[in-house]
Scaffold this motif. Structure first.
Motif, mmCIF file in Angstrom:
data_model
loop_
_atom_site.group_PDB
_atom_site.id
_atom_site.type_symbol
_atom_site.label_atom_id
_atom_site.label_comp_id
_atom_site.label_asym_id
_atom_site.label_seq_id
_atom_site.Cartn_x
_atom_site.Cartn_y
_atom_site.Cartn_z
ATOM 1 N N ASP A 1 -30.735 23.330 -4.408
ATOM 2 C CA ASP A 1 -31.617 24.493 -4.379
ATOM 3 C C ASP A 1 -32.372 24.743 -5.675
ATOM 4 O O ASP A 1 -33.392 25.434 -5.672
ATOM 5 N N MET A 2 -31.868 24.186 -6.794
ATOM 6 C CA MET A 2 -32.465 24.526 -8.082
ATOM 7 C C MET A 2 -33.013 23.313 -8.833
ATOM 8 O O MET A 2 -33.515 23.456 -9.953
ATOM 9 N N GLY A 3 -32.915 22.144 -8.231
ATOM 10 C CA GLY A 3 -33.530 20.961 -8.824
ATOM 11 C C GLY A 3 -32.792 20.332 -9.979
ATOM 12 O O GLY A 3 -33.342 19.472 -10.682
ATOM 13 N N MET A 4 -31.543 20.709 -10.219
ATOM 14 C CA MET A 4 -30.761 20.034 -11.242
ATOM 15 C C MET A 4 -30.306 18.673 -10.735
ATOM 16 O O MET A 4 -30.495 18.330 -9.559
ATOM 17 N N THR A 5 -29.678 17.902 -11.598
ATOM 18 C CA THR A 5 -29.154 16.600 -11.202
ATOM 19 C C THR A 5 -27.632 16.649 -11.191
ATOM 20 O O THR A 5 -27.016 17.550 -11.782
ATOM 21 N N LEU A 6 -27.045 15.665 -10.547
ATOM 22 C CA LEU A 6 -25.585 15.580 -10.549
ATOM 23 C C LEU A 6 -25.061 15.382 -11.967
ATOM 24 O O LEU A 6 -23.948 15.808 -12.295
ATOM 25 N N GLU A 7 -25.873 14.769 -12.815
ATOM 26 C CA GLU A 7 -25.467 14.540 -14.206
ATOM 27 C C GLU A 7 -25.438 15.846 -15.004
ATOM 28 O O GLU A 7 -24.822 15.904 -16.075
ATOM 29 N N ASP A 8 -26.107 16.873 -14.500
ATOM 30 C CA ASP A 8 -26.063 18.179 -15.171
ATOM 31 C C ASP A 8 -24.740 18.895 -14.941
ATOM 32 O O ASP A 8 -24.470 19.925 -15.574
ATOM 33 N N CYS A 9 -23.933 18.357 -14.026
ATOM 34 C CA CYS A 9 -22.693 19.013 -13.619
ATOM 35 C C CYS A 9 -21.473 18.225 -14.088
ATOM 36 O O CYS A 9 -21.446 16.993 -13.991
ATOM 37 N N VAL A 10 -20.476 18.933 -14.586
ATOM 38 C CA VAL A 10 -19.172 18.334 -14.857
ATOM 39 C C VAL A 10 -18.129 19.171 -14.133
ATOM 40 O O VAL A 10 -18.354 20.337 -13.819
ATOM 41 N N VAL A 11 -16.981 18.545 -13.854
ATOM 42 C CA VAL A 11 -15.912 19.236 -13.135
ATOM 43 C C VAL A 11 -14.739 19.459 -14.076
ATOM 44 O O VAL A 11 -14.198 18.507 -14.663
ATOM 45 N N TYR A 12 -14.367 20.714 -14.236
ATOM 46 C CA TYR A 12 -13.222 21.086 -15.071
ATOM 47 C C TYR A 12 -11.969 21.100 -14.197
ATOM 48 O O TYR A 12 -11.881 21.860 -13.230
ATOM 49 N N ASN A 13 -11.000 20.251 -14.533
ATOM 50 C CA ASN A 13 -9.747 20.156 -13.787
ATOM 51 C C ASN A 13 -8.665 20.928 -14.537
ATOM 52 O O ASN A 13 -8.213 20.505 -15.604
ATOM 53 N N PRO A 14 -8.218 22.063 -14.015
ATOM 54 C CA PRO A 14 -7.250 22.896 -14.738
ATOM 55 C C PRO A 14 -5.893 22.236 -14.918
ATOM 56 O O PRO A 14 -5.062 22.723 -15.685
ATOM 57 N N HIS A 15 -5.643 21.134 -14.222
ATOM 58 C CA HIS A 15 -4.354 20.457 -14.304
ATOM 59 C C HIS A 15 -4.349 19.324 -15.320
ATOM 60 O O HIS A 15 -3.355 18.606 -15.430
ATOM 61 N N ARG A 16 -5.455 19.176 -16.049
ATOM 62 C CA ARG A 16 -5.530 18.144 -17.080
ATOM 63 C C ARG A 16 -5.856 18.783 -18.428
ATOM 64 O O ARG A 16 -6.541 19.813 -18.472
ATOM 65 N N ASN B 1 -7.594 20.013 -21.556
ATOM 66 C CA ASN B 1 -9.011 20.270 -21.822
ATOM 67 C C ASN B 1 -9.872 20.100 -20.563
ATOM 68 O O ASN B 1 -11.069 19.834 -20.642
ATOM 69 N N GLY B 2 -9.216 20.262 -19.395
ATOM 70 C CA GLY B 2 -9.952 20.125 -18.139
ATOM 71 C C GLY B 2 -10.344 18.703 -17.812
ATOM 72 O O GLY B 2 -11.134 18.470 -16.891
ATOM 73 N N GLY B 3 -9.777 17.735 -18.559
ATOM 74 C CA GLY B 3 -10.149 16.335 -18.340
ATOM 75 C C GLY B 3 -11.510 15.991 -18.899
ATOM 76 O O GLY B 3 -12.073 14.941 -18.553
ATOM 77 N N LEU B 4 -12.038 16.844 -19.761
ATOM 78 C CA LEU B 4 -13.381 16.653 -20.304
ATOM 79 C C LEU B 4 -13.347 16.612 -21.826
ATOM 80 O O LEU B 4 -12.523 17.276 -22.458
ATOM 81 N N THR B 5 -14.261 15.838 -22.395
ATOM 82 C CA THR B 5 -14.403 15.838 -23.847
ATOM 83 C C THR B 5 -15.300 17.007 -24.262
ATOM 84 O O THR B 5 -16.038 17.568 -23.437
ATOM 85 N N ALA B 6 -15.237 17.349 -25.527
ATOM 86 C CA ALA B 6 -16.107 18.406 -26.040
ATOM 87 C C ALA B 6 -17.568 18.033 -25.848
ATOM 88 O O ALA B 6 -18.413 18.887 -25.541
ATOM 89 N N GLU B 7 -17.863 16.739 -25.996
ATOM 90 C CA GLU B 7 -19.248 16.282 -25.823
ATOM 91 C C GLU B 7 -19.709 16.472 -24.375
ATOM 92 O O GLU B 7 -20.859 16.862 -24.120
ATOM 93 N N GLU B 8 -18.824 16.205 -23.419
ATOM 94 C CA GLU B 8 -19.184 16.394 -22.011
ATOM 95 C C GLU B 8 -19.432 17.866 -21.708
ATOM 96 O O GLU B 8 -20.358 18.204 -20.961
ATOM 97 N N LEU B 9 -18.618 18.725 -22.258
ATOM 98 C CA LEU B 9 -18.815 20.166 -22.056
ATOM 99 C C LEU B 9 -20.134 20.623 -22.671
ATOM 100 O O LEU B 9 -20.876 21.399 -22.069
ATOM 101 N N ARG B 10 -20.432 20.119 -23.861
ATOM 102 C CA ARG B 10 -21.669 20.526 -24.537
ATOM 103 C C ARG B 10 -22.896 20.017 -23.795
ATOM 104 O O ARG B 10 -23.952 20.661 -23.802
#
Length: 394
Positions: free
Chosen positions: A217-232, A234-243
């Motif tokens: 609906d808003m024209g973003m890309t899948l690469e604009d999205c990351v998934v935070y997993n509360p069971h891992r 730091n959510g399974g993400l690096t600081a760079e991925e979050l930024r």
């Protein structure tokens, strides 16, 4: 392993095992397990008459709300039907009703308690009627996520947007951190507002609605999205991925809508030539991308109301509603089928059955308040703030 050997090991059931067995309750969870009192038998031939008599005795003191996904035996006693937020607003618009009986799930009853007056009492016929999606984000987990965003140096840039299908605790967190609530109907407006306030969005708890709204609906890309997993960590993400992300999606989903697959869509198109595929935005991204129409529960109902006679539809949402719509429009020669071959009811929503409703109404008619859902004042204040921001969306 023998019983003696088990006793020697002093094996103790875990809290989760006890919860699943219905012997314990987790106060931080949407799920409850207690239903005090003796339920009438499901085979009692007088259940309908008993429910009708108790409701009539209560008169204007009771207002029964029925969510679209409820079974027909319950829906017949609802004063109004709708999605969760519409029903909560309907309850608030009936201040003369002392008892609000919410035939839905726990987070819906919480929303009704938040929006209604202190004099009104919200009742859930079965406390075990929770929501698996809402259970996927606890207050502690979300606080840890915010700590991770703070450590990555981006918390001040992040605006939380929480789906209506979340606990009061998560709504309160959202309000406290400058965010808003959304429904499946206004998610795009909520995200547009959020990106005017900050550079990034933390979307809770349904990753699919967040992703579909952002990308479709808003024209973003899948690469604009990351998934935070509360069971891992730091959510399974690096600081760079979050930024680098615009949309930080919580790893949550609807157990009903998450079952639909691209194979379901392809199969129904082969079986029913000319079929229109209409799905809820809680479905996976590949399912939404392959569908002809995508929209909320209310959108689905209105689309079928407006559909021409003789049209064919495969619907990707909860089976109780699909079956009800199929029966409703059969006389208009509209063919309406469930998208998947596998039967898929919302198991927790279906815990609200006629015996529980009869027990609830008869208890209230006798002056006994049962299964009240009450949100504490501090949580209510911040949750209401988030809801008010949603109501003020342009």
């Amino acid at each position: 392993m023998t019983t003696a050997q088990t006793q020697e090991l002093d094996v103790q059931p875990t809290p989760l095992a006890l919860l699943l067995l219905g012997r314990e309750a987790d106060p931080r969870s949407e799920r409850g397990v207690e239903c005090p009192g003796d339920l009438p038998s499901p085979s009692d031939p007088d259940l309908v008459a008993r429910a009708r008599a108790a409701k009539e005795k209560l008169g204007d003191k009771v207002f029964v709300l029925g969510h679209h996904y409820q079974r027909d035996e319950v829906i017949q006693f609802a004063d109004v039907t709708g999605d969760s937020f519409k029903l909560a607003k309907d309850a608030a618009a009936r201040p003369e009703a002392e008892y609000i009986v919410f035939c839905g799930v726990h987070f819906m009853a919480e929303s009704a308690d938040i929006l209604t007056s202190d004099d009104q009492k919200v009742v859930l016929p079965d406390l075990a009627a929770g929501c698996s999606m809402a259970d996927m984000a606890t207050a502690e987990q979300v606080a840890e996520c915010w700590d991770a965003l703070t450590e990555a140096g981006i918390a001040e840039q992040v605006v939380p947007v929480s789906y209506m299908n979340s606990s009061a605790d998560i709504k309160a967190f959202t309000g406290k951190h400058g965010g808003t609530i959304c429904t499946s109907s206004n998610a795009k407006r909520a995200l547009n507002w959020a990106f005017e306030q900050g550079e990034k969005v933390l979307f809770l708890p349904d990753q699919h609605l967040g992703r579909n709204t952002a990308v479709r609906d808003m024209g973003m890309t899948l690469e604009d999205c990351v998934v935070y997993n509360p069971h891992r960590p730091n959510g399974g993400l690096t600081a760079e991925e979050l930024r680098g992300a615009k949309m930080i999606l919580w790893r949550g989903h609807c157990s009903v809508h998450g079952r639909f697959s691209l194979d379901s869509v392809n199969d129904v198109r082969e079986r029913i030539p000319g079929v229109n595929v209409l799905v809820h935005p809680e479905c996976k991204h590949e399912v939404v991308a392959a569908a002809d129409y995508v929209g909320s529960t209310e959108y689905i109902i209105k689309a079928l109301e407006a559909a021409p006679a003789g049209s064919k539809w495969a619907i990707g949402t909860e089976l109780n509603l699909v079956r009800r719509l199929a029966n409703r429009f059969a006389a208009e020669d509209k063919e309406i089928v469930f998208l998947d071959k596998t039967v898929c009811f919302c198991s927790t929503m279906n815990r609200i059955d006629l015996p529980h409703l009869v027990w609830t109404l008869e208890s209230l008619a006798e002056g006994t308040l049962v299964n009240r859902i009450e949100v504490d004042k501090e949580t209510e204040a911040f949750a209401k703030l988030a809801l008010e921001r949603m109501l003020a969306l342009p």
